[in-house]
Design an enzyme around this catalytic site. Structure first.
Site, PDB file in Angstrom:
ATOM      1  N   TRP A   1     -18.956 -36.301  -1.654  1.00  0.00           N
ATOM      2  CA  TRP A   1     -19.370 -36.913  -0.386  1.00  0.00           C
ATOM      3  C   TRP A   1     -19.664 -38.387  -0.559  1.00  0.00           C
ATOM      4  CZ3 TRP A   1     -17.637 -34.345   3.382  1.00  0.00           C
ATOM      5  CH2 TRP A   1     -17.666 -32.942   3.400  1.00  0.00           C
TER       6      TRP A   1
ATOM      7  N   LYS B   1     -26.488 -27.817   7.940  1.00  0.00           N
ATOM      8  CA  LYS B   1     -26.964 -27.189   6.709  1.00  0.00           C
ATOM      9  C   LYS B   1     -28.435 -26.807   6.820  1.00  0.00           C
ATOM     10  CE  LYS B   1     -23.090 -29.165   4.745  1.00  0.00           C
ATOM     11  NZ  LYS B   1     -22.399 -30.445   4.692  1.00  0.00           N
TER      12      LYS B   1
ATOM     13  N   ASP C   1     -27.588 -40.244   2.592  1.00  0.00           N
ATOM     14  CA  ASP C   1     -26.915 -39.102   3.211  1.00  0.00           C
ATOM     15  C   ASP C   1     -27.704 -37.870   2.792  1.00  0.00           C
ATOM     16  OD1 ASP C   1     -25.367 -36.963   3.977  1.00  0.00           O
ATOM     17  OD2 ASP C   1     -23.535 -37.619   2.970  1.00  0.00           O
TER      18      ASP C   1
HETATM   19  C1  LIG Z   1     -21.477 -31.390   4.629  1.00  0.00           C
HETATM   20  C2  LIG Z   1     -21.743 -32.763   4.154  1.00  0.00           C
HETATM   21  C3  LIG Z   1     -21.118 -33.876   4.736  1.00  0.00           C
HETATM   22  C4  LIG Z   1     -20.079 -33.753   5.831  1.00  0.00           C
HETATM   23  O1  LIG Z   1     -20.679 -33.441   7.011  1.00  0.00           O
HETATM   24  P1  LIG Z   1     -19.831 -33.313   8.378  1.00  0.00           P
HETATM   25  O2  LIG Z   1     -20.919 -33.140   9.372  1.00  0.00           O
HETATM   26  O3  LIG Z   1     -18.924 -32.152   8.234  1.00  0.00           O
HETATM   27  O4  LIG Z   1     -19.088 -34.575   8.569  1.00  0.00           O
HETATM   28  C5  LIG Z   1     -21.452 -35.121   4.265  1.00  0.00           C
HETATM   29  N1  LIG Z   1     -22.352 -35.287   3.285  1.00  0.00           N
HETATM   30  C6  LIG Z   1     -22.967 -34.236   2.697  1.00  0.00           C
HETATM   31  C7  LIG Z   1     -23.960 -34.465   1.611  1.00  0.00           C
HETATM   32  C8  LIG Z   1     -22.679 -32.940   3.118  1.00  0.00           C
HETATM   33  O5  LIG Z   1     -23.291 -31.895   2.531  1.00  0.00           O
END
Ligand SMILES: *Cc1c(COP(=O)(O)O)cnc(C)c1O
Length: 361
Positions: free
Chosen positions: A105, A198, A174
């Protein structure tokens, strides 16, 4: 009782939601607060929706202890859209955006920033297949650094930052896969973003927590919908927000509060992670954790077995026992158990028990 037919869900995302939240949503599906409509059917300019919207923002503020000089925004497009929005809004010409690479990511975030401006990599653990959070030296940041971007929990590799640096430049996090899993100090960050699916709710809404002073960097030349100021100036109601996702997010926040808040959630998360890591460590090499000990994630537990054949049998038997979502990501292989806030302790106990039994056979 109501969990009788619920799957033992260890999906990485979208992931398990608290049964209590789904039941509450179901109860009000046809008639929300006497409106005779579901939340999905309400005008986003109506009073009943406004209460949901503002309630979600203020509850997140309380649970995360967000200081007054930060805005809480609701956006769409997932965390992936933030990979672009962060540099578009915060990276000026003549500046450099610095990234710490700790997994797939962060690589994707960097890839988007490169399209916007100058970037640099402060540290990376790619060489060890991202099995740890890399070491770095903040004084290596050049004086023209616009911000430092990190990924607090690496969903795919199963590593997690254990503490955050006091960065001399705005720290961007993030936190898609570990937001609200433990108390954090929001003021260590300039901006935090997270896709909801999540730890916060369903997919469809992305939370951005931004220090107000950073909004000055967003110029009017940006596309309206990609400008943080649009959301900040309009309480995230410039256009139609994902109302049902925000409603469910609000219910998840109520649930977290009922659990005793983020501190109580952290205690349960610690117990859950310990169960699985103990099962790995006590298996005498039958299971091997992917992450180094000091970088282990309490949200995504990644491990391999000695052979692909053994992994296949493990996953097959796990499936027969009702466990869902244990396949590892293709870049790591093996297995991954995602144990976000809403995954009940007893489900993790069952998995740890299954792992022990399987290794003894
Ligand atoms: C799942 C995830 C993403 C992507 O998220 P989307 O909402 O599908 O764009 C980005 N960063 C991390 C750390 C993730 O776990």
């Amino acid at each position: 009782m109501y969990c009788m037919n619920r799957a033992l869900n260890f999906n990485a995302g979208p992931a398990a939601l608290p049964a209590e939240v789904l039941i509450e949503a179901q109860k009000h599906l046809l008639n929300f607060n006497g409106t005779g409509m579901s939340v999905m059917e309400l005008s986003h300019r109506s009073k009943p929706y406004e209460e949901v919207h503002d309630g979600a923002i203020s509850k997140l503020r309380t649970l995360m202890n967000i200081p007054d000089d930060y805005e809480v925004l609701f956006l769409q497009g997932g965390a992936s859209t933030q990979f672009s929005m962060v540099p578009m809004n915060l990276l000026k010409e003549g500046q450099t955006a610095s990234y710490i690479l700790s997994g797939a990511w962060s690589e994707k975030a960097l890839k988007e920033a490169k399209k916007v401006g100058q970037t640099s990599i402060l540290a990376s653990s790619k060489e060890s297949n991202y099995n740890s959070i890399p070491e770095f030296t903040l004084s290596d940041l050049s004086s023209d650094t616009a911000y430092l971007h990190i990924t607090s929990n690496n969903t795919i590799f199963g590593t997690q930052w254990q503490s955050f640096p006091d960065s001399p430049v705005p720290l961007i996090g993030d936190m898609s896969s570990d937001i609200l899993s433990k108390p954090i100090q929001v003021d260590q960050f300039g901006l935090i973003y997270a896709g909801a699916q999540k730890n916060l709710g369903p997919s469809g809404v992305t939370v951005v927590i931004i220090k107000k002073s950073l909004l000055e960097r967003s110029t009017d030349a940006l596309p309206t919908m990609l400008n943080y100021k649009t959301y900040a100036d309009n309480n995230s109601l410039y256009n139609t927000p994902p109302t049902i996702a925000i409603y469910l997010l609000k219910l998840v926040l109520d649930w977290v509060e009922n659990q005793g808040g983020v501190t109580a959630i952290e205690k349960i998360n610690d117990q859950k992670a310990k169960l699985l890591y103990d099962a790995i460590d006590e298996s005498e090499g039958f299971y091997n954790g992917h992450a180094t000990l000091n970088s282990r994630s309490k949200m995504n537990v990644t491990f391999t077995l000695q052979s692909e054949e053994a992994t296949k049998v493990f996953l097959q038997q796990a499936k027969e026992e009702g466990f869902v979502g244990l396949n590892g990501h293709r870049s790591v292989g093996g297995c991954r158990a995602s144990i976000y806030n809403a995954v009940p302790l007893e489900n993790v106990e069952k998995l740890a028990e299954f792992m022990k039994k399987f290794s003894q056979k």
